[in-house]
Design a protein around this motif. Structure first.
Motif, PDB file in Angstrom:
ATOM      1  N   GLU A   1       1.564  37.703  -3.602  1.00  0.00           N
ATOM      2  CA  GLU A   1       0.586  36.626  -3.745  1.00  0.00           C
ATOM      3  C   GLU A   1       0.347  35.908  -2.419  1.00  0.00           C
ATOM      4  O   GLU A   1      -0.787  35.544  -2.095  1.00  0.00           O
ATOM      5  N   LYS A   2       1.401  35.709  -1.639  1.00  0.00           N
ATOM      6  CA  LYS A   2       1.247  35.064  -0.333  1.00  0.00           C
ATOM      7  C   LYS A   2       0.465  35.957   0.621  1.00  0.00           C
ATOM      8  O   LYS A   2      -0.382  35.482   1.381  1.00  0.00           O
TER       9      LYS A   2
ATOM     10  N   CYS B   1       5.781  37.182  -6.156  1.00  0.00           N
ATOM     11  CA  CYS B   1       6.424  35.897  -5.885  1.00  0.00           C
ATOM     12  C   CYS B   1       7.176  35.408  -7.116  1.00  0.00           C
ATOM     13  O   CYS B   1       8.154  34.685  -6.989  1.00  0.00           O
TER      14      CYS B   1
ATOM     15  N   MET C   1       8.397  38.499   2.229  1.00  0.00           N
ATOM     16  CA  MET C   1       7.066  38.023   1.914  1.00  0.00           C
ATOM     17  C   MET C   1       6.644  38.658   0.590  1.00  0.00           C
ATOM     18  O   MET C   1       6.910  39.819   0.341  1.00  0.00           O
TER      19      MET C   1
ATOM     20  N   ARG D   1      -3.223  35.764  -0.173  1.00  0.00           N
ATOM     21  CA  ARG D   1      -3.855  34.546   0.344  1.00  0.00           C
ATOM     22  C   ARG D   1      -4.078  34.640   1.855  1.00  0.00           C
ATOM     23  O   ARG D   1      -5.103  34.174   2.368  1.00  0.00           O
TER      24      ARG D   1
END
Length: 78
Positions: free
Chosen positions: A4-5, A69, A1, A8
């Motif tokens: 940026e994810k 990412c 992971m 969010r």
């Protein structure tokens, strides 16, 4: 992971938490409604600052812990 994810996902969790506080506030608890307003306003300010300047303190911290990412996508393209 990647960072940026995760950012969010954290934003979505905060918005869900604010929605829960607002729901409790609409049930009669004035303090919860005030807390929801303040959290939502703070989130809006942070997103406007990040949108206008590209500077996001939460993302800076997350990038120190998790890879970006952009790093992951460049590895996939090579």
């Amino acid at each position: 992971m990647c960072a940026e994810k995760i950012q969010r996902l954290i934003q979505a969790s905060i918005l869900g938490f604010v929605l829960g506080l607002a729901g409790m506030g609409m049930g009669g608890d004035q303090l919860m409604l005030q807390a929801a307003f303040l959290l939502q306003f703070g989130m809006m300010v942070m997103l406007v600052i990040a949108g206008l300047t590209g500077w996001c303190p939460g993302l800076i911290v997350l990038k120190k812990i998790f890879p970006s990412c952009e790093v992951n996508s460049s590895k996939d393209n090579n």
